[in-house]
Design a protein around this motif. Structure first.
Motif, PDB file in Angstrom:
ATOM      1  N   CYS A 251       0.848  -1.190   0.000  1.00  0.00           N
ATOM      2  CA  CYS A 251       0.000   0.000   0.000  1.00  0.00           C
ATOM      3  C   CYS A 251       0.881   1.236   0.000  1.00  0.00           C
ATOM      4  O   CYS A 251       1.508   1.578   1.017  1.00  0.00           O
ATOM      5  CB  CYS A 251      -0.890   0.036   1.238  1.00  0.00           C
ATOM      6  SG  CYS A 251      -2.113  -1.271   1.276  1.00  0.00           S
ATOM      7  N   GLY A 252       0.955   1.874  -1.124  1.00  0.00           N
ATOM      8  CA  GLY A 252       1.707   3.115  -1.283  1.00  0.00           C
ATOM      9  C   GLY A 252       1.237   3.727  -2.574  1.00  0.00           C
ATOM     10  O   GLY A 252       0.207   3.318  -3.127  1.00  0.00           O
ATOM     11  N   TYR A 253       1.997   4.700  -3.066  1.00  0.00           N
ATOM     12  CA  TYR A 253       1.619   5.317  -4.343  1.00  0.00           C
ATOM     13  C   TYR A 253       2.631   5.015  -5.453  1.00  0.00           C
ATOM     14  O   TYR A 253       2.419   5.398  -6.599  1.00  0.00           O
ATOM     15  CB  TYR A 253       1.500   6.831  -4.189  1.00  0.00           C
ATOM     16  CG  TYR A 253       0.369   7.289  -3.283  1.00  0.00           C
ATOM     17  CD1 TYR A 253      -0.879   6.695  -3.334  1.00  0.00           C
ATOM     18  CD2 TYR A 253       0.559   8.349  -2.399  1.00  0.00           C
ATOM     19  CE1 TYR A 253      -1.911   7.122  -2.518  1.00  0.00           C
ATOM     20  CE2 TYR A 253      -0.469   8.795  -1.586  1.00  0.00           C
ATOM     21  CZ  TYR A 253      -1.709   8.176  -1.647  1.00  0.00           C
ATOM     22  OH  TYR A 253      -2.722   8.612  -0.846  1.00  0.00           O
ATOM     23  N   GLY A 254       3.773   4.414  -5.082  1.00  0.00           N
ATOM     24  CA  GLY A 254       4.787   4.167  -6.103  1.00  0.00           C
ATOM     25  C   GLY A 254       5.575   5.415  -6.455  1.00  0.00           C
ATOM     26  O   GLY A 254       6.223   5.472  -7.507  1.00  0.00           O
ATOM     27  N   ARG A 255       5.547   6.416  -5.555  1.00  0.00           N
ATOM     28  CA  ARG A 255       6.255   7.673  -5.802  1.00  0.00           C
ATOM     29  C   ARG A 255       6.921   8.073  -4.485  1.00  0.00           C
ATOM     30  O   ARG A 255       6.256   8.106  -3.442  1.00  0.00           O
ATOM     31  CB  ARG A 255       5.232   8.732  -6.237  1.00  0.00           C
ATOM     32  CG  ARG A 255       5.616  10.187  -6.009  1.00  0.00           C
ATOM     33  CD  ARG A 255       6.478  10.701  -7.154  1.00  0.00           C
ATOM     34  NE  ARG A 255       6.466  12.147  -7.263  1.00  0.00           N
ATOM     35  CZ  ARG A 255       7.409  12.947  -6.764  1.00  0.00           C
ATOM     36  NH1 ARG A 255       8.379  12.474  -6.026  1.00  0.00           N
ATOM     37  NH2 ARG A 255       7.363  14.240  -7.004  1.00  0.00           N
ATOM     38  N   GLY A 256       8.206   8.358  -4.528  1.00  0.00           N
ATOM     39  CA  GLY A 256       8.909   8.696  -3.298  1.00  0.00           C
ATOM     40  C   GLY A 256       9.205  10.180  -3.165  1.00  0.00           C
ATOM     41  O   GLY A 256       9.350  10.891  -4.172  1.00  0.00           O
ATOM     42  N   TYR A 257       9.294  10.653  -1.920  1.00  0.00           N
ATOM     43  CA  TYR A 257       9.746  12.022  -1.617  1.00  0.00           C
ATOM     44  C   TYR A 257      10.884  11.924  -0.615  1.00  0.00           C
ATOM     45  O   TYR A 257      10.844  11.088   0.299  1.00  0.00           O
ATOM     46  CB  TYR A 257       8.619  12.854  -1.007  1.00  0.00           C
ATOM     47  CG  TYR A 257       7.537  13.212  -1.998  1.00  0.00           C
ATOM     48  CD1 TYR A 257       7.650  14.331  -2.821  1.00  0.00           C
ATOM     49  CD2 TYR A 257       6.414  12.404  -2.125  1.00  0.00           C
ATOM     50  CE1 TYR A 257       6.659  14.642  -3.743  1.00  0.00           C
ATOM     51  CE2 TYR A 257       5.419  12.705  -3.040  1.00  0.00           C
ATOM     52  CZ  TYR A 257       5.548  13.825  -3.843  1.00  0.00           C
ATOM     53  OH  TYR A 257       4.567  14.128  -4.758  1.00  0.00           O
ATOM     54  N   SER A 258      11.855  12.817  -0.761  1.00  0.00           N
ATOM     55  CA  SER A 258      12.960  12.816   0.188  1.00  0.00           C
ATOM     56  C   SER A 258      12.566  13.593   1.444  1.00  0.00           C
ATOM     57  O   SER A 258      11.601  14.384   1.438  1.00  0.00           O
ATOM     58  CB  SER A 258      14.194  13.454  -0.446  1.00  0.00           C
ATOM     59  OG  SER A 258      14.014  14.856  -0.537  1.00  0.00           O
ATOM     60  N   VAL A 259      13.352  13.385   2.497  1.00  0.00           N
ATOM     61  CA  VAL A 259      13.101  14.110   3.756  1.00  0.00           C
ATOM     62  C   VAL A 259      13.190  15.623   3.501  1.00  0.00           C
ATOM     63  O   VAL A 259      12.346  16.396   3.981  1.00  0.00           O
ATOM     64  CB  VAL A 259      14.113  13.675   4.837  1.00  0.00           C
ATOM     65  CG1 VAL A 259      13.935  14.492   6.112  1.00  0.00           C
ATOM     66  CG2 VAL A 259      13.965  12.184   5.144  1.00  0.00           C
ATOM     67  N   LEU A 260      14.170  16.040   2.709  1.00  0.00           N
ATOM     68  CA  LEU A 260      14.317  17.480   2.445  1.00  0.00           C
ATOM     69  C   LEU A 260      13.132  18.012   1.635  1.00  0.00           C
ATOM     70  O   LEU A 260      12.674  19.132   1.861  1.00  0.00           O
ATOM     71  CB  LEU A 260      15.647  17.755   1.718  1.00  0.00           C
ATOM     72  CG  LEU A 260      16.889  17.555   2.604  1.00  0.00           C
ATOM     73  CD1 LEU A 260      18.173  17.606   1.764  1.00  0.00           C
ATOM     74  CD2 LEU A 260      16.940  18.598   3.721  1.00  0.00           C
ATOM     75  N   GLU A 261      12.622  17.211   0.718  1.00  0.00           N
ATOM     76  CA  GLU A 261      11.429  17.645  -0.045  1.00  0.00           C
ATOM     77  C   GLU A 261      10.221  17.792   0.884  1.00  0.00           C
ATOM     78  O   GLU A 261       9.430  18.737   0.740  1.00  0.00           O
ATOM     79  CB  GLU A 261      11.103  16.628  -1.147  1.00  0.00           C
ATOM     80  CG  GLU A 261      12.026  16.709  -2.350  1.00  0.00           C
ATOM     81  CD  GLU A 261      11.759  15.606  -3.378  1.00  0.00           C
ATOM     82  OE1 GLU A 261      11.854  15.908  -4.570  1.00  0.00           O
ATOM     83  OE2 GLU A 261      11.477  14.455  -2.977  1.00  0.00           O
ATOM     84  N   VAL A 262      10.080  16.864   1.824  1.00  0.00           N
ATOM     85  CA  VAL A 262       8.964  16.957   2.772  1.00  0.00           C
ATOM     86  C   VAL A 262       9.125  18.224   3.622  1.00  0.00           C
ATOM     87  O   VAL A 262       8.166  18.983   3.829  1.00  0.00           O
ATOM     88  CB  VAL A 262       8.886  15.694   3.663  1.00  0.00           C
ATOM     89  CG1 VAL A 262       7.916  15.901   4.814  1.00  0.00           C
ATOM     90  CG2 VAL A 262       8.496  14.478   2.837  1.00  0.00           C
ATOM     91  N   ALA A 263      10.349  18.480   4.088  1.00  0.00           N
ATOM     92  CA  ALA A 263      10.591  19.675   4.920  1.00  0.00           C
ATOM     93  C   ALA A 263      10.224  20.938   4.129  1.00  0.00           C
ATOM     94  O   ALA A 263       9.560  21.850   4.664  1.00  0.00           O
ATOM     95  CB  ALA A 263      12.055  19.727   5.361  1.00  0.00           C
ATOM     96  N   GLU A 264      10.601  20.985   2.863  1.00  0.00           N
ATOM     97  CA  GLU A 264      10.283  22.146   2.023  1.00  0.00           C
ATOM     98  C   GLU A 264       8.778  22.307   1.859  1.00  0.00           C
ATOM     99  O   GLU A 264       8.250  23.424   1.914  1.00  0.00           O
ATOM    100  CB  GLU A 264      10.938  21.995   0.633  1.00  0.00           C
ATOM    101  CG  GLU A 264      12.380  22.439   0.568  1.00  0.00           C
ATOM    102  CD  GLU A 264      12.641  23.775   1.261  1.00  0.00           C
ATOM    103  OE1 GLU A 264      13.522  23.795   2.156  1.00  0.00           O
ATOM    104  OE2 GLU A 264      11.953  24.785   0.946  1.00  0.00           O
ATOM    105  N   ALA A 265       8.094  21.189   1.642  1.00  0.00           N
ATOM    106  CA  ALA A 265       6.631  21.252   1.464  1.00  0.00           C
ATOM    107  C   ALA A 265       5.964  21.784   2.737  1.00  0.00           C
ATOM    108  O   ALA A 265       5.054  22.619   2.667  1.00  0.00           O
ATOM    109  CB  ALA A 265       6.086  19.867   1.107  1.00  0.00           C
ATOM    110  N   VAL A 266       6.434  21.327   3.895  1.00  0.00           N
ATOM    111  CA  VAL A 266       5.811  21.785   5.154  1.00  0.00           C
ATOM    112  C   VAL A 266       6.095  23.274   5.359  1.00  0.00           C
ATOM    113  O   VAL A 266       5.217  24.046   5.783  1.00  0.00           O
ATOM    114  CB  VAL A 266       6.285  20.929   6.352  1.00  0.00           C
ATOM    115  CG1 VAL A 266       5.717  21.471   7.659  1.00  0.00           C
ATOM    116  CG2 VAL A 266       5.903  19.469   6.164  1.00  0.00           C
ATOM    117  N   LYS A 267       7.300  23.714   5.013  1.00  0.00           N
ATOM    118  CA  LYS A 267       7.625  25.153   5.132  1.00  0.00           C
ATOM    119  C   LYS A 267       6.738  25.981   4.206  1.00  0.00           C
ATOM    120  O   LYS A 267       6.184  27.007   4.597  1.00  0.00           O
ATOM    121  CB  LYS A 267       9.092  25.392   4.734  1.00  0.00           C
ATOM    122  CG  LYS A 267      10.082  24.992   5.797  1.00  0.00           C
ATOM    123  CD  LYS A 267      11.475  25.430   5.359  1.00  0.00           C
ATOM    124  CE  LYS A 267      12.491  25.069   6.408  1.00  0.00           C
ATOM    125  NZ  LYS A 267      13.799  25.641   6.158  1.00  0.00           N
TER     126      LYS A 267
END
Ligand SMILES: NC(=O)c1ccc[n+]([C@@H]2O[C@H](COP(=O)([O-])OP(=O)(O)OC[C@H]3O[C@@H](n4cnc5c(N)ncnc54)[C@H](O)[C@@H]3O)[C@@H](O)[C@H]2O)c1
Ligand SMILES: O=c1ccn([C@@H]2O[C@H](COP(=O)(O)OP(=O)(O)O[C@H]3O[C@H](CO)[C@@H](O)[C@H](O)[C@H]3O)[C@@H](O)[C@H]2O)c(=O)[nH]1
Length: 329
Positions: A251-267
């Motif tokens: 169960c996932g989407y088959g698409r990954g995000y990096s920790v830094l990408e997640v941090a940028e999105a939250v900012k």
């Protein structure tokens, strides 16, 4: 006719209860409230406080609520805690699941959906990872879950039980209607931690490792929205009820995000430039783990509708604000 949801007062289980409720299905929750919350269960869904290993209690619930299927979420889930307390984890996740499966088989229930984890793959180098990749969990948590997968397969063979094992990747986000979300006060999940940093509840975010063999050096994960995940369980139930075979599904989407990408999105979404510190690697983290999701789409017809990191972050932020408001109330 009801679905027994073990762990239905917890994060993911409560979203399953909401999904069943929204679909007009009857549910009954069995939860010992060790990490769950009674408010997470809608008022018109029965919540029985107790242990999944209490065979007499499980038998009573099955008879009283005419249970015809089980969705088994109840577990202990903190990977480093499982390293410190392996026997506690094998008891909570393996031994108690064995007791539950026995009670279910004894009652003649046929359909069983089990919450497993991408942790069963361990430090896989295959990406995206298919269900038939080598299984090499690196923590007692992952092993405790894999053993339950095996018990289910053996019980199915011997007793006519049919099951769907769902291996979740990184579960995130909250109910889009704001009724539930990740509420564990000291959760360590990346998106929750980053949202807490954005709201000033933590001094900042530590990025555990920036020297991984990934595009930006931080770890890559496949974040699945929790309501989409609950709907995968509804698809699994429909499959079993329709006579479908037992099976194991990522169960996932088959698409990954990096920790830094997640941090940028939250900012970006919070509008808060919270401190992000580059920190040493955290033990046991695979560099990248992304699901191969062809099987669940083909066999269960699951079509996720919330595969959007920004949306997941918005829900997680809204939920943190809701928890803050409740604290202040
Ligand atoms: N959160 C994730 O990212 C993730 C990833 C992969 C798999 N999973 C699996 O999903 C399931 C749910 O996880 P979650 O994140 O909602 O965790 P959670 O801690 O929020 O929920 C677990 C629930 O089970 C209950 N529980 C625990 N032991 C019990 C027992 N013996 N009897 C009755 N109730 C009991 C707890 O009170 C809690 O309500 C678990 O099986 C976990 O292994 C979670
Ligand atoms: O403050 C933080 C928290 C996390 N991370 C990183 O973010 C990524 C995701 O971490 P986390 O959100 O803790 O999830 P995982 O460790 O990937 O594990 C989750 O996903 C597994 C399935 O892949 C489940 O089995 C686990 O229960 C669940 O916690 C990892 O690279 C972490 O090192 C940070 O850099 N800083």
């Amino acid at each position: 006719m009801a679905v027994l949801v073990t762990g239905g007062a917890g994060y993911i289980g409560s979203h399953m209860v909401l999904a069943l409720h929204d679909a007009g299905e009857e549910a009954v929750v069995l939860d010992d409230l060790s990490t769950g919350f009674p408010w997470a269960v809608p008022d018109d869904v029965p919540l029985v406080e107790g242990d999944i290993a209490d065979a007499a209690l499980v038998a009573k619930i099955i008879a009283e609520y005419d249970v015809t299927a089980v969705a088994h979420f109840a577990a202990r889930i903190v990977v480093p805690e499982s390293v410190a307390d392996p026997l506690g984890y094998y008891l909570a996740n393996t031994v108690k699941s064995r007791a539950l499966i026995e009670a279910v088989v004894t009652a003649g229930i046929r359909d069983f959906v089990f919450s497993s984890t991408a942790a069963v793959y361990g430090n896989t180098t295959v990406s995206p990872v298919p269900e038939d990749a080598p299984l090499a969990p690196v923590s007692p948590y992952g092993r405790s879950k894999l053993m339950t997968e095996w018990m289910l397969a053996d019980a199915a063979q011997a007793h006519g039980l049919r099951y769907v094992v769902l291996r979740y990747f990184n579960v995130a986000g909250a109910d889009p209607a704001g009724r539930s979300g990740q509420s564990t006060p000291h959760a360590t999940h990346l998106i929750k931690v980053a949202c807490q940093a954005a709201l000033g509840l933590r001094p900042g975010l530590d990025v555990f490792g920036t020297d991984y063999p990934t595009p930006d050096g931080s770890c890559v994960r496949d974040y699945i929205q929790v309501t989409d995940l609950a709907e995968a369980h509804l698809a699994a139930l429909a499959h079993l009820r329709g006579g479908g075979a037992s099976g194991i599904y990522n169960c996932g989407y088959g698409r990954g995000y990096s920790v830094l990408e997640v941090a940028e999105a939250v900012k970006r979404i919070s509008g808060v430039d919270f401190p992000v510190r580059l920190a040493p690697r955290r033990a046991g983290d695979p560099a990248s783990i992304v699901a191969d999701v062809r099987r669940i789409r083909a066999d269960l017809g699951w079509v996720p509708t919330r595969a959007d990191l920004d949306g997941i972050v918005m829900q997680a932020l809204a939920w943190e604000r809701e928890l803050l408001a409740r604290e202040g109330a």
